[in-house]
Design a protein around this motif. Structure first.
Motif, PDB file in Angstrom:
ATOM      1  N   GLY A   1      26.789  -4.959  33.067  1.00  0.00           N
ATOM      2  CA  GLY A   1      25.399  -5.407  33.038  1.00  0.00           C
ATOM      3  C   GLY A   1      24.851  -5.554  31.637  1.00  0.00           C
ATOM      4  O   GLY A   1      23.645  -5.661  31.438  1.00  0.00           O
ATOM      5  N   ARG A   2      25.752  -5.589  30.640  1.00  0.00           N
ATOM      6  CA  ARG A   2      25.270  -5.618  29.242  1.00  0.00           C
ATOM      7  C   ARG A   2      24.623  -6.952  28.873  1.00  0.00           C
ATOM      8  O   ARG A   2      23.838  -7.048  27.956  1.00  0.00           O
ATOM      9  CB  ARG A   2      26.439  -5.315  28.290  1.00  0.00           C
ATOM     10  N   THR A   3      24.977  -8.045  29.576  1.00  0.00           N
ATOM     11  CA  THR A   3      24.361  -9.341  29.251  1.00  0.00           C
ATOM     12  C   THR A   3      23.650  -9.884  30.476  1.00  0.00           C
ATOM     13  O   THR A   3      23.951  -9.501  31.615  1.00  0.00           O
ATOM     14  CB  THR A   3      25.423 -10.386  28.828  1.00  0.00           C
ATOM     15  N   ALA A   4      22.733 -10.836  30.205  1.00  0.00           N
ATOM     16  CA  ALA A   4      21.983 -11.441  31.306  1.00  0.00           C
ATOM     17  C   ALA A   4      22.944 -12.173  32.240  1.00  0.00           C
ATOM     18  O   ALA A   4      22.791 -12.123  33.467  1.00  0.00           O
ATOM     19  CB  ALA A   4      20.948 -12.405  30.743  1.00  0.00           C
ATOM     20  N   ASP A   5      23.982 -12.851  31.645  1.00  0.00           N
ATOM     21  CA  ASP A   5      24.953 -13.573  32.477  1.00  0.00           C
ATOM     22  C   ASP A   5      25.668 -12.614  33.422  1.00  0.00           C
ATOM     23  O   ASP A   5      25.870 -12.908  34.593  1.00  0.00           O
ATOM     24  CB  ASP A   5      25.999 -14.280  31.598  1.00  0.00           C
ATOM     25  N   GLY A   6      26.073 -11.472  32.861  1.00  0.00           N
ATOM     26  CA  GLY A   6      26.776 -10.484  33.671  1.00  0.00           C
ATOM     27  C   GLY A   6      25.903 -10.014  34.812  1.00  0.00           C
ATOM     28  O   GLY A   6      26.347  -9.917  35.952  1.00  0.00           O
ATOM     29  N   ARG A   7      24.636  -9.750  34.508  1.00  0.00           N
ATOM     30  CA  ARG A   7      23.731  -9.238  35.541  1.00  0.00           C
ATOM     31  C   ARG A   7      23.429 -10.290  36.601  1.00  0.00           C
ATOM     32  O   ARG A   7      23.140  -9.976  37.738  1.00  0.00           O
ATOM     33  CB  ARG A   7      22.420  -8.752  34.900  1.00  0.00           C
ATOM     34  N   ARG A   8      23.507 -11.577  36.169  1.00  0.00           N
ATOM     35  CA  ARG A   8      23.212 -12.664  37.126  1.00  0.00           C
ATOM     36  C   ARG A   8      24.344 -12.870  38.138  1.00  0.00           C
ATOM     37  O   ARG A   8      24.158 -13.537  39.140  1.00  0.00           O
ATOM     38  CB  ARG A   8      22.988 -13.971  36.351  1.00  0.00           C
ATOM     39  N   ASN A   9      25.524 -12.319  37.842  1.00  0.00           N
ATOM     40  CA  ASN A   9      26.651 -12.473  38.763  1.00  0.00           C
ATOM     41  C   ASN A   9      26.368 -11.640  40.022  1.00  0.00           C
ATOM     42  O   ASN A   9      26.334 -10.417  39.972  1.00  0.00           O
ATOM     43  CB  ASN A   9      27.936 -11.994  38.068  1.00  0.00           C
ATOM     44  N   PRO A  10      26.142 -12.318  41.156  1.00  0.00           N
ATOM     45  CA  PRO A  10      25.738 -11.556  42.350  1.00  0.00           C
ATOM     46  C   PRO A  10      26.790 -10.547  42.776  1.00  0.00           C
ATOM     47  O   PRO A  10      26.464  -9.504  43.352  1.00  0.00           O
ATOM     48  CB  PRO A  10      25.552 -12.628  43.427  1.00  0.00           C
ATOM     49  N   TRP A  11      28.059 -10.818  42.473  1.00  0.00           N
ATOM     50  CA  TRP A  11      29.104  -9.878  42.874  1.00  0.00           C
ATOM     51  C   TRP A  11      29.096  -8.630  42.011  1.00  0.00           C
ATOM     52  O   TRP A  11      29.451  -7.556  42.460  1.00  0.00           O
ATOM     53  CB  TRP A  11      30.478 -10.559  42.884  1.00  0.00           C
ATOM     54  N   PHE A  12      28.648  -8.783  40.774  1.00  0.00           N
ATOM     55  CA  PHE A  12      28.460  -7.592  39.937  1.00  0.00           C
ATOM     56  C   PHE A  12      27.408  -6.702  40.580  1.00  0.00           C
ATOM     57  O   PHE A  12      27.560  -5.480  40.686  1.00  0.00           O
ATOM     58  CB  PHE A  12      28.046  -7.984  38.506  1.00  0.00           C
ATOM     59  N   GLN A  13      26.333  -7.353  41.038  1.00  0.00           N
ATOM     60  CA  GLN A  13      25.244  -6.580  41.654  1.00  0.00           C
ATOM     61  C   GLN A  13      25.726  -5.863  42.917  1.00  0.00           C
ATOM     62  O   GLN A  13      25.401  -4.690  43.133  1.00  0.00           O
ATOM     63  CB  GLN A  13      24.056  -7.503  41.995  1.00  0.00           C
ATOM     64  N   ILE A  14      26.518  -6.569  43.719  1.00  0.00           N
ATOM     65  CA  ILE A  14      27.012  -5.956  44.961  1.00  0.00           C
ATOM     66  C   ILE A  14      27.891  -4.748  44.633  1.00  0.00           C
ATOM     67  O   ILE A  14      27.695  -3.649  45.161  1.00  0.00           O
ATOM     68  CB  ILE A  14      27.822  -6.989  45.788  1.00  0.00           C
ATOM     69  N   ILE A  15      28.851  -4.945  43.739  1.00  0.00           N
ATOM     70  CA  ILE A  15      29.808  -3.878  43.428  1.00  0.00           C
ATOM     71  C   ILE A  15      29.075  -2.709  42.759  1.00  0.00           C
ATOM     72  O   ILE A  15      29.369  -1.537  43.000  1.00  0.00           O
ATOM     73  CB  ILE A  15      30.955  -4.399  42.526  1.00  0.00           C
ATOM     74  N   ARG A  16      28.095  -3.052  41.920  1.00  0.00           N
ATOM     75  CA  ARG A  16      27.327  -2.013  41.223  1.00  0.00           C
ATOM     76  C   ARG A  16      26.576  -1.142  42.251  1.00  0.00           C
ATOM     77  O   ARG A  16      26.594   0.082  42.174  1.00  0.00           O
ATOM     78  CB  ARG A  16      26.335  -2.699  40.283  1.00  0.00           C
ATOM     79  N   HIS A  17      25.939  -1.822  43.206  1.00  0.00           N
ATOM     80  CA  HIS A  17      25.208  -1.065  44.215  1.00  0.00           C
ATOM     81  C   HIS A  17      26.148  -0.212  45.040  1.00  0.00           C
ATOM     82  O   HIS A  17      25.847   0.934  45.359  1.00  0.00           O
ATOM     83  CB  HIS A  17      24.413  -2.020  45.122  1.00  0.00           C
ATOM     84  N   HIS A  18      27.300  -0.805  45.350  1.00  0.00           N
ATOM     85  CA  HIS A  18      28.261  -0.047  46.136  1.00  0.00           C
ATOM     86  C   HIS A  18      28.729   1.183  45.353  1.00  0.00           C
ATOM     87  O   HIS A  18      28.857   2.276  45.917  1.00  0.00           O
ATOM     88  CB  HIS A  18      29.457  -0.938  46.518  1.00  0.00           C
ATOM     89  N   ALA A  19      28.953   0.987  44.045  1.00  0.00           N
ATOM     90  CA  ALA A  19      29.390   2.119  43.211  1.00  0.00           C
ATOM     91  C   ALA A  19      28.349   3.235  43.266  1.00  0.00           C
ATOM     92  O   ALA A  19      28.687   4.417  43.310  1.00  0.00           O
ATOM     93  CB  ALA A  19      29.604   1.650  41.777  1.00  0.00           C
TER      94      ALA A  19
END
Lengths: 308, 516
Positions: free
Chosen positions: A244-262
């Motif tokens: 989540g260090r960059t806006a692009d990274g945070r915009r990736n919906p799968w990052f958000q899903i995996i992050r929430h799951h973590a």
């Protein structure tokens, strides 16, 4: 950490190759494994080795779906490098007398289910799904487990092997997070929804059904071996921090899903998550081995022998 | 095809320039060994075919320069076990010299070589050939209107030149780290070591292109263990190879029209395949489906099938033909390795999964050094221009055969004359008839030189590149058809019939004529 230049990374990968033959597996130090450590370490190494192998297969699937030639070649290398890690870990097990003859350690049932899923469906998954799950697995399991291993094992050959493995892993993670950012770059609402669409794919749902219990099972295993649970969670939090260090990274919906799951995984008090998932872990423990199809032939590629 | 990056060229240009100027000085002083109306370089199919057709038109003053000790070209050099043509023999032969006695539908290399020998003997071409004459450079003398060709055995002069040295004549070893470190036996498919006994040996085959897939089944029969190193899987279609029945040969002998008819049918069938292979059409999907079905029927293991499934559109790279390659890979003593090669070591090949695969012998089926942007030897044209330099951004010619600034110079298999779907000999015959016309014109009109106009060449290439952009070759995969920059200087974007039509027309308006 800024995004990396994938072309340069590919050159670097090619220039930093190593082989099992570069390590003297007969060198002194094996005797430093204590009798007390031995049985736990055997299970630990077996799990670690299988995670590497499962990671290898995931990279093979990603190579098929990579958006460009450079990334395709990088993933082909990573596929082979993860296999190298599994081979090296088997070589350590052989060194420590944990393998009978040419035996390959048996994977636990949850790993076995993940192997089955990967074999059947991984190639059909979009690159952004595996491209987010794999860094998570690498950073959480690989990262935490390897650190723990080096803290508890004194054998210098183990340290020598893991120094090389960790160098590879840092490149895998560098590429992994860069790709996650690439996938999040310039995402519009429609594209985001499109990226989430595979969530309705029953094949992916099956994958999720095998991934969730795997994480809980691994948590139980490593805790049983003496790894403080917090270390595993700290590693998982690292995923959130770097991803989540960059806006692009945070915009990736799968990052958000995996992050929430973590977050669910890390939060032991979240009974809504852990009660059913732990139940699945227990249930899967009842699946008779013979009910599963034969292991896919890619599993038979594993070897502890530096030369063939 | 193939595996592993090929060794290439930039060094060659500088070296070529150097050699060229050195030779220029030398050639002026040296005595001329022979002067002839036509000098042909290479005594393979193209060179011999050109000589036959020239003679049939009354042009007898011919010298053929050949670097080896015998005729045969690619079929003389490629004698690896299993070498065969993947175009049916009845089509892979000259229309003006048909052979009713082909033993199989797809004859082996030795039988094709016998056919080439038959051509040389039947048409009495051997006296024209200067064997062991390796061409080192050539230069055009504008004043005299002759080409001076420097060979390893002296200087030759010719009014017209036919460069028939072949596009696939220089074997290339792959550019793998540590290739010099390997201490075992090394064999290149194009320079086979017939004295090496493979019985019981551990053998590696690097490369799974056209030659690799022919060698592997043969080696699996003989060697102790064969490991096949594949970088990219190709599309493999079944090869309906069968023995020719005796009655069939007798029929062809008694009724040559029946062989003509079969040849025509084969030709039309291959032309139709172009629709699936050259362009992306609904037929492309059909041909891919045949390839996938072939794989599914022959390979039961899901992972092996995955390893062998191509990830590019069919036609983008050379389509392979074999019915015994997949079964060979699944024999007890054979294993396909798809891990990337990290390096060669003293004892074998180290792959990225960390294992050293040890061998008694490594066979490199890694193809040829295809000259996309250079020439096999320095060629100096009018005003000292050097062809290799002009082609540094990719080779270009007029109708694949002439290059502006290099008068009276004809190339067989020059730029953009490669077929992807039909017999190379059909293309070659069209080129030969064209060059015969050019040489005849020179003689009949008493001309010193016939040089294609630069504008005509430019217009031709604009059109060719525009058409190539729509083909499967230019659809994104890396292949030996393309330069590193993706420029296609190799293939002809159309049917063989279109190529033949292009070559049938000799437009004098596209040439500058210089009287004697």
């Amino acid at each position: 950490m800024a995004s990396i230049d994938l072309e340069k990374m590919l050159v670097k990968i090619k220039n930093t190759q190593w082989s099992l033959a570069d390590i003297d597996w007969e060198a002194p130090g094996a005797e430093l494994i204590t009798e007390e450590q031995w049985p736990k370490l055997k299970e630990f190494m077996s799990d670690l080795m299988w995670i590497e192998h499962v990671g290898a297969r995931a990279f093979a699937a990603m190579a098929k779906k990579a958006p460009n030639d450079t990334l395709r070649e990088i993933y082909s290398y990573f596929h082979a490098e993860e296999q190298r890690h599994a081979n090296a870990e088997m070589a350590l097990m052989k060194r420590w007398g944990m393998l009978e003859g040419d035996e390959i350690p048996e994977p636990n049932i949850n790993l076995r289910l993940v192997i089955e899923w990967l074999d059947r469906y991984a190639d059909e998954m979009p690159v952004y799904v595996l491209g987010t799950v794999v860094p998570m697995l690498e950073i959480a399991l690989d990262g935490a487990l390897c650190t723990f291993l080096l803290e508890t094992v004194d054998d210098p050959v183990c340290h020598q092997a893991f120094e090389k493995i960790n160098d590879d892993e840092s490149r895998h993670l560098g590429v992994g997070f860069t790709v996650m950012e690439m996938q999040g770059h310039g995402k519009t609402y429609i594209k985001t929804v499109q990226m989430l669409a595979p969530l309705l794919d029953p094949r992916l749902l099956l994958g999720i059904a095998s991934y969730f219990p795997l994480l809980n099972k691994m948590r139980d295993n490593v805790v049983a071996m003496g790894l403080p649970e917090e270390k595993l969670y700290a590693a998982m939090n690292k995923f959130e921090k770097i991803g989540g260090r960059t806006a692009d990274g945070r915009r990736n919906p799968w990052f958000q899903i995996i992050r929430h799951h973590a977050r669910f995984v890390v939060d032991r008090s979240n009974r809504a998550y852990h009660v059913p998932v732990d139940a699945i872990v227990r249930l899967t423990g009842y699946i008779p081995r013979r009910a599963l199809p034969a292991v896919p032939s890619w599993v038979k590629e594993l070897t502890y022998r530096p030369a063939a | 095809m193939s595996t592993v990056s090929e060794t290439r060229k930039p060094r060659r240009k500088a070296a070529a320039r150097k050699t060229s100027s050195a030779k220029r000085v030398k050639s002026q002083a040296e005595a001329v060994v022979s002067r002839s109306e036509v000098l042909i370089i290479g005594a393979g199919f193209a060179g011999l075919g050109s000589a036959i057709r020239l003679r049939q038109q009354g042009i007898d003053d011919i010298v053929i320069l050949e670097r080896a000790t015998d005729v045969g070209g690619t079929w003389r050099d490629n004698t690896y076990p299993g070498a065969a043509c993947d175009i049916p023999s009845n089509l892979y032969s000259f229309s003006f010299a048909q052979n009713p006695d082909w033993s199989r539908s797809f004859s082996g290399g030795s039988e094709i070589l016998r056919y080439v020998h038959h051509l040389a003997d039947h048409y009495q071409l051997r006296p024209l050939v200067r064997f062991e004459h390796n061409v080192e450079s050539m230069q055009y003398d504008e004043q005299q209107g002759v080409w001076r060709v420097q060979t390893s055995k002296g200087l030759f002069e010719g009014r017209s030149i036919v460069m028939a040295q072949g596009p696939l004549s220089n074997a290339s070893l792959p550019n793998i780290t540590g290739i010099e470190d390997y201490q075992g036996h090394k064999i290149h498919s194009a320079m086979w070591d017939h004295d090496y006994d493979f019985t019981g040996k551990r053998v590696a085959v690097v490369g799974t292109g056209a030659s690799g897939i022919q060698i592997i089944p043969e080696l699996v029969r003989k060697a102790g263990f064969v490991k096949v190193f594949q970088r990219t899987p190709g599309w493999v279609l079944p090869r309906p190879d069968f023995e020719t029945p005796g009655w069939n040969k007798a029929l062809f002998r008694r009724l040559p029209a029946s062989q003509d008819a079969l040849r025509k049918a084969l030709y039309l069938f291959h032309e139709s395949v172009a629709l699936g292979i050259i362009w992306d059409t609904p037929l492309t999907g059909l041909v891919e489906r045949i390839g996938r079905m072939h794989l599914r029927m022959q390979v039961k293991d899901r992972w092996l099938r995955r390893q062998l499934t191509p990830d590019f559109r069919i036609g983008c790279k050379r389509v392979l033909m074999s019915s015994d390659y997949y079964p060979a890979l699944q024999k007890e003593n054979c294993k396909l390795i798809t891990w990337p090669i990290a390096r060669l070591s003293e004892k074998g090949i180290r792959t990225v999964e960390g294992i050293e695969h040890q061998f008694d012998c490594i066979v490199f089926a890694t193809g040829f050094d295809v000259s996309h942007s250079g020439t096999p030897f320095p060629v100096t044209g009018r005003d000292g221009r050097v062809l290799g330099e002009e082609w540094s951004g990719g080779a270009q010619a007029y109708k694949s055969i002439n290059v502006s600034g290099y008068p009276n110079l004809y190339m067989t298999f020059g730029p953009n004359s490669g077929p992807g779907h039909n017999s190379a000999l059909v293309y070659m015959e069209a080129q030969i008839d064209y060059l015969v016309r050019g040489i005849q014109t020179l003689r009949e009109r008493k001309l010193k030189a016939l040089d294609v106009k630069p504008d005509a060449q430019r217009a031709f290439n604009r059109d060719i590149q525009r058409r190539l952009a729509k083909t499967n070759w230019n659809s994104g995969c890396k292949s030996w058809y393309l330069t590193e920059d993706g420029f296609n200087a190799t293939m002809f974007p159309g049917f063989a019939t279109q190529f033949a039509r292009q070559m049938a027309e000799f437009d004098m308006g596209d040439y500058t004529l210089s009287p004697v």
